[in-house]
Design an enzyme around this catalytic site. Structure first.
Site, PDB file in Angstrom:
ATOM      1  N   VAL A 103      10.715  38.257   3.668  1.00 55.19           N
ATOM      2  CA  VAL A 103      10.552  39.665   3.299  1.00 55.19           C
ATOM      3  C   VAL A 103       9.152  40.148   3.647  1.00 55.19           C
ATOM      4  CG1 VAL A 103      12.288  39.635   1.473  1.00 55.19           C
ATOM      5  CG2 VAL A 103       9.946  39.019   0.922  1.00 55.19           C
ATOM      6  N   ASP A 104       9.098  41.308   4.238  1.00 59.34           N
ATOM      7  CA  ASP A 104       7.820  41.951   4.491  1.00 59.34           C
ATOM      8  C   ASP A 104       7.300  42.507   3.165  1.00 59.34           C
ATOM      9  OD1 ASP A 104       5.758  43.120   6.159  1.00 59.34           O
ATOM     10  OD2 ASP A 104       6.693  45.035   5.669  1.00 59.34           O
ATOM     11  N   LYS A 105       5.997  42.489   2.979  1.00 60.80           N
ATOM     12  CA  LYS A 105       5.451  42.947   1.688  1.00 60.80           C
ATOM     13  C   LYS A 105       5.478  44.467   1.566  1.00 60.80           C
ATOM     14  CE  LYS A 105       0.987  43.026   0.870  1.00 60.80           C
ATOM     15  NZ  LYS A 105       0.707  44.418   0.400  1.00 60.80           N
ATOM     16  N   THR A 106       4.802  45.133   2.488  1.00 57.76           N
ATOM     17  CA  THR A 106       4.642  46.579   2.377  1.00 57.76           C
ATOM     18  C   THR A 106       5.944  47.304   2.690  1.00 57.76           C
ATOM     19  OG1 THR A 106       2.340  46.362   3.059  1.00 57.76           O
ATOM     20  CG2 THR A 106       3.306  48.559   3.150  1.00 57.76           C
ATOM     21  N   THR A 137       8.789  46.803   1.373  1.00 58.37           N
ATOM     22  CA  THR A 137       9.968  46.015   1.020  1.00 58.37           C
ATOM     23  C   THR A 137       9.821  45.499  -0.412  1.00 58.37           C
ATOM     24  OG1 THR A 137      10.232  45.368   3.340  1.00 58.37           O
ATOM     25  CG2 THR A 137      11.431  44.089   1.691  1.00 58.37           C
TER      26      THR A 137
END
Length: 780
Positions: A470-473, A475
């Protein structure tokens, strides 16, 4: 003079890709129209392939012919109407008819609100009623009259057989006509299917009965009673009636699988209250609206268009988009999505996306395409189906010969009953429908829950996923960072730092840069112009503002020397989960900016659900290790990949795949697109960019990770349903064929009637479709 010669494109056959020629024409193997080899319709079964039946493939019913005219009228009006087969979505043609591979009735590719009654269903319903009305007296004459002495004396055998012949003949020659046409077409194309078996079974029973009625002396004396031979007109007549009934039930069930599409279309209102230039309001058809028009949406009304709210405040039910039942508060500046329901206040919306550009239209398009896509498991089913019918015909012939050699007297009638029963009961449609029907209903169910499936392969793979990157920003977090703190260094004060930084970042589309611009605007600062703007991917930005060289970005981009004091301050901010950027003016460090992006409220719950499902979560971010660890610690994520450049995200996904993991990637930005494409399943946030959604196999309209858990449950439910269907289809044939061949006769003296075989065959396909329809009730 040089003459440029454009090479003629090469054409091929979708069924026989080895056939190639430098122009259009017909396939010498199956007579289907050839299609461009490298374009739509090539052997890869592209979504827009068009494969038309040969012109002499058979006569159409009156309803089908009428529908062809409707299709032509629609095409003339600019509305292309394509028809396809639910079992073979690569088959496309511009008029109704039957599939050249399996013989099933084709159905429109695009479901519309104005779709009238299915002409195939109307035609088959008429044939069912008429054949049933004629078959009932035939059944009574052959099965009931011989059991009642008074009736047997009143209706002699000869009269009974002639009446049966007169009633059964229109059934076989008219009601069964579509079955014989499709069966003959399957033989010509060497693509044997259900109608091959039905036509052979009905034809064998009817022709045998004709010979028995008109030339009884051709049969041995042991088979004649008072000079007459027993006939099987009732078998042929009742089989046709039951097969037609099965077709009706199947067509109705198939229509019901389009319920999700129709439900989505029903969400869009037909009219809107347009605000005219003089301030008056008038109700107009939505189709007449243009971009820029203002519409009023009263409490209880559905949003007629996609656009921006310019006036009012209200709670809006967006469950059709997000799958979440809780209403969302909307006010001026927020986006409105067509089809969502305004619950409380009055809103004024400026239309900007209409028709096919609207979110609802895109959802319908995506769901329709996904429903027509093929899951990898279907390839195995196709291989089995390809050899199934020839094997069944072989079994029927072997059983016929064995009964002729070893069966009790009279051997020929017993052998004929076995032959017809085996041919009729072994319907491959249940096997062929097992996968596409479940996919169709499952994709529709997902759309209702805010999970848009782009293709069936993604839905099948999602069940196998054991690792989600998963991408942080955007998501895990809201994706709307804000400037939380400014630490000044040197002569510039905080306001001047923010003003200069905003002057540079106004040229950038990066979320962190937009956070700085927003902060300057909220403070009422005058943002200066800049020039010579440059951007370094993964590093930062630079521009000349008011004659000063201003740099913003990470330490490597901004600082020319190691500053331990600045790094310590930055690390302290990162420990709190902030993203840190440095600012330098004329090569002199001037400030540290701490930008925070709050975690979505739904993220902790979603991660907990994924862990319960046995899925490992890996956080991927371009942020520093300290910032990433702070967020990961808060969310309980153990695996973190930080300082990852955009171009390296796909490499991380590929590395995990090489380690044996089935990887899903969830992201929302343009820089996530390569990683989304590299993953076994790409999952895009519906709040993200179009590029990300195009690269992903699944889109979560709600834009949060709870949708991943929904997608996982949907995949499990759909694949479980497919396996149930396949198991039923295999068991049905594994049990039914031996019984039809006479396996029970030596023990109990039971021989399966061809009529019961026809009933079982008709119900098998309906049972598969009914089981698939249960997915509409699945908990997602």
């Amino acid at each position: 003079m040089n003459h440029h010669v454009t090479p003629q494109p090469e054409y091929t056959c979708p069924m026989h890709p080895q056939v190639r020629q430098p122009g259009p024409g017909r396939c010498p193997e199956c007579e289907m129209f050839l299609v461009p080899a490298d374009g739509p319709g090539s052997a890869d079964h592209h979504e827009h392939s068009h494969c038309a039946e040969p012109a002499h493939a058979g006569h159409e019913s009156a309803d089908a012919s009428g529908n062809r005219e409707q299709a032509r009228e629609a095409a003339a009006a600019g509305e292309a109407v394509d028809y396809t087969c639910p079992m073979h979505p690569e088959i496309r043609q511009d008029h109704p008819g039957s599939c050249p591979l399996c013989g099933m009735a084709l159905e429109p590719v695009r479901i519309t609100k104005d779709s009238g009654p299915n002409p195939e269903l109307a035609d088959m319903t008429r044939r069912t009623w008429i054949s049933a009305a004629l078959a009932l007296p035939v059944l009574l004459l052959s099965m009931v009259v011989p059991l009642v002495p008074a009736l047997e004396r009143a209706i002699p055998m000869g009269l009974s057989q002639w009446v049966q012949f007169l009633l059964a003949t229109p059934i076989v020659w008219w009601a069964a006509k579509p079955f014989f046409e499709r069966g003959w077409a399957s033989l010509r194309r060497r693509s044997l299917n259900m109608f091959t078996l039905v036509s052979m079974g009905v034809g064998a029973a009817y022709l045998y009965s004709l010979v028995a009625l008109f030339a009884p002396r051709l049969f041995p004396a042991s088979m004649r009673v008072d000079g007459r031979v027993e006939v099987y007109f009732e078998a042929a007549a009742v089989i046709v009636a039951l097969v037609a009934l099965g077709q009706v039930l199947e067509l109705r069930a198939r229509e019901n699988t389009s319920g999700a599409i129709r439900a989505l279309m029903d969400l869009a209102p037909a009219t809107a209250r347009r605000i005219e230039t003089n301030g008056s309001e008038s109700e107009v058809p939505v189709a007449q609206l243009q971009a820029g028009d203002l519409v009023r949406v009263r409490p209880g009304d559905k949003m007629p268009v996609d656009g921006q709210i310019v006036e009012g405040r209200s709670a809006v039910d967006e469950s059709m988009v997000t799958g979440e039942s809780m209403p969302v508060t909307k006010e001026a500046g927020d986006r409105a999505v067509g089809g969502t329901v305004n619950q409380s206040g009055s809103l004024v919306v400026r239309a900007d996306k209409l028709g096919s550009d609207s979110v609802l239209a895109r959802i319908v398009e995506l769901v329709t395409n996904a429903q027509r896509s093929r899951a990898p498991i279907q390839s195995l089913v196709d291989k089995v189906s390809g050899i199934f019918v020839p094997v069944v015909i072989g079994i029927a012939l072997v059983a016929f010969v064995l009964w002729m050699l070893l069966g009790p007297a009279p051997r020929l009638p017993h052998a004929l009953v076995v032959l017809v029963s085996v041919l009729i009961i072994a319907c491959p449609c249940a096997l062929g429908l097992a996968t596409p029907m479940s996919i169709m209903v499952g994709v529709g169910r997902g759309a209702n829950a805010g999970v848009l499936v782009k293709d069936a392969e993604a839905l099948e793979q999602m069940e196998k996923v054991d690792t989600i990157v998963v991408d942080k920003t955007g998501t895990l977090t809201e994706g709307q960072p804000s400037l939380a703190r400014v630490i000044t260094i040197g002569q510039l004060d905080e306001q001047e730092v923010v003003r200069l930084a905003a002057g540079v970042e106004r040229n950038s589309e990066h979320p962190l840069g937009q956070a700085v611009v927003t902060a300057a605007q909220s403070r009422g600062l005058d943002i200066p112009a800049s020039k010579d703007f440059t951007s370094e991917a993964g590093g930062g930005v630079r521009a000349v503002v008011e004659g000063r060289d201003v740099r913003i970005g990470n330490a490597g981009h901004v600082l020319h020397s190691q500053r331990k004091d600045l790094q310590e301050q930055a690390d302290a901010l990162r420990a709190d989960g902030a993203t840190v950027v440095f600012l330098a003016v004329d090569d002199s460090p001037s400030a540290i900016l701490a930008i925070e992006d709050s975690i979505k409220q739904t993220t902790p719950q979603a991660l907990a659900e994924l862990r319960q499902m046995g899925i490992d979560v890996v956080m991927l971010t371009g942020d520093t290790h300290a910032t990433a660890q702070a967020v990961a610690h808060h969310l309980g994520i153990e695996q973190v990949r930080a300082d990852v450049q955009p171009e390296d995200k796909a490499a991380v996904v590929e590395e995990l795949a090489r380690q044996g993991h089935v990887v899903a990637m969830a992201g929302d930005g343009v820089n996530d697109a390569p990683a989304l494409a590299a993953a076994a399943v790409g999952i895009a946030m519906g709040t993200g960019t179009d590029v990300a959604m195009e690269s992903a196999g699944i889109t979560l309209l709600g834009g949060d990770l709870t949708g991943i858990a929904r997608a996982r449950r949907l995949s499990r439910a759909t694949m479980s349903n497919i396996r149930q269907n396949l198991l039923f289809a295999f068991l049905y044939n594994a049990i039914g064929i031996p019984i039809a061949a006479g396996l029970l006769y030596p023990v109990w003296g039971v021989l399966l009637s061809p009529m019961l075989a026809a009933l079982a065959m008709a119900l098998s396909s309906v049972s598969v479709i009914t089981n698939a329809s249960r997915l509409r009730l699945a908990t997602v």
